[in-house]
Design an enzyme around this catalytic site. Structure first.
Site, PDB file in Angstrom:
ATOM      1  N   CYS A   9       0.862  -1.166   0.000  1.00  0.00           N
ATOM      2  CA  CYS A   9       0.000   0.000   0.000  1.00  0.00           C
ATOM      3  C   CYS A   9       0.907   1.226   0.000  1.00  0.00           C
ATOM      4  CB  CYS A   9      -0.890  -0.035   1.235  1.00  0.00           C
ATOM      5  SG  CYS A   9      -2.329   1.014   1.103  1.00  0.00           S
ATOM      6  N   CYS A  81      -3.968  -0.790  -2.934  1.00  0.00           N
ATOM      7  CA  CYS A  81      -4.416   0.561  -3.261  1.00  0.00           C
ATOM      8  C   CYS A  81      -3.874   0.927  -4.639  1.00  0.00           C
ATOM      9  CB  CYS A  81      -4.005   1.576  -2.200  1.00  0.00           C
ATOM     10  SG  CYS A  81      -2.273   2.021  -2.182  1.00  0.00           S
ATOM     11  N   CYS A  88       4.431   0.715  -7.607  1.00  0.00           N
ATOM     12  CA  CYS A  88       5.069  -0.531  -7.184  1.00  0.00           C
ATOM     13  C   CYS A  88       6.175  -0.917  -8.162  1.00  0.00           C
ATOM     14  CB  CYS A  88       4.034  -1.643  -7.117  1.00  0.00           C
ATOM     15  SG  CYS A  88       4.712  -3.222  -6.588  1.00  0.00           S
TER      16      CYS A  88
END
Length: 135
Positions: A9, A81, A88
């Site tokens: 997240c 999220c 990422c």
């Protein structure tokens, strides 16, 4: 051998922390869960409280940056999220990448009780999804 799951997240303060706690309690026979954030901060006290309400103590967990796991192997990398999905990095050790976005309860403004309601809603949605997908 248990499968390893990394929940990601943005701040590693609520959604990913709750997911880690839920999986490590509900599915510990088959999975070992970890969590991290793209910009780690600290665990949200509302997340700790609503997890305690269902008998899961995450107060000893701490917020971590994803880079501490870049060289580890995971069976699943799960972004919880949209910001984390976009930010990422590629995990060479991630066998399968999943995305399941959940509303950020920390961004909700309201009274103390209203915030607790929002955190409970998100906690329950994460729990339901983990049981549906991983069980």
């Amino acid at each position: 051998m248990r499968k390893k799951v990394l929940f990601l997240c943005t701040h590693n303060s609520a959604r990913s922390q709750m997911a880690q706690g839920l999986m490590n309690v509900m599915l510990s026979e088959n999975y070992e869960a970890f969590s991290a954030g793209t910009f780690a901060t600290s665990i949200n006290p509302y997340a700790i409280k609503v997890m305690n309400e269902i008998g899961i103590d995450i107060s000893n967990q701490y917020s971590k940056n994803f880079d501490m796991y870049l060289n580890d192997e995971f069976d699943y990398i799960v972004t919880v999220c949209d910001n984390a999905k976009e930010g990422c990095p590629y995990f060479a050790g991630g066998k399968k990448q999943l995305h399941k976005g959940f509303e950020d309860p920390a961004s909700f403004s309201g009274t103390y009780e209203e915030k607790l309601v929002k955190f409970r809603e998100v906690r329950d949605k994460i729990k339901e999804w983990i049981l549906e997908y991983f069980k």
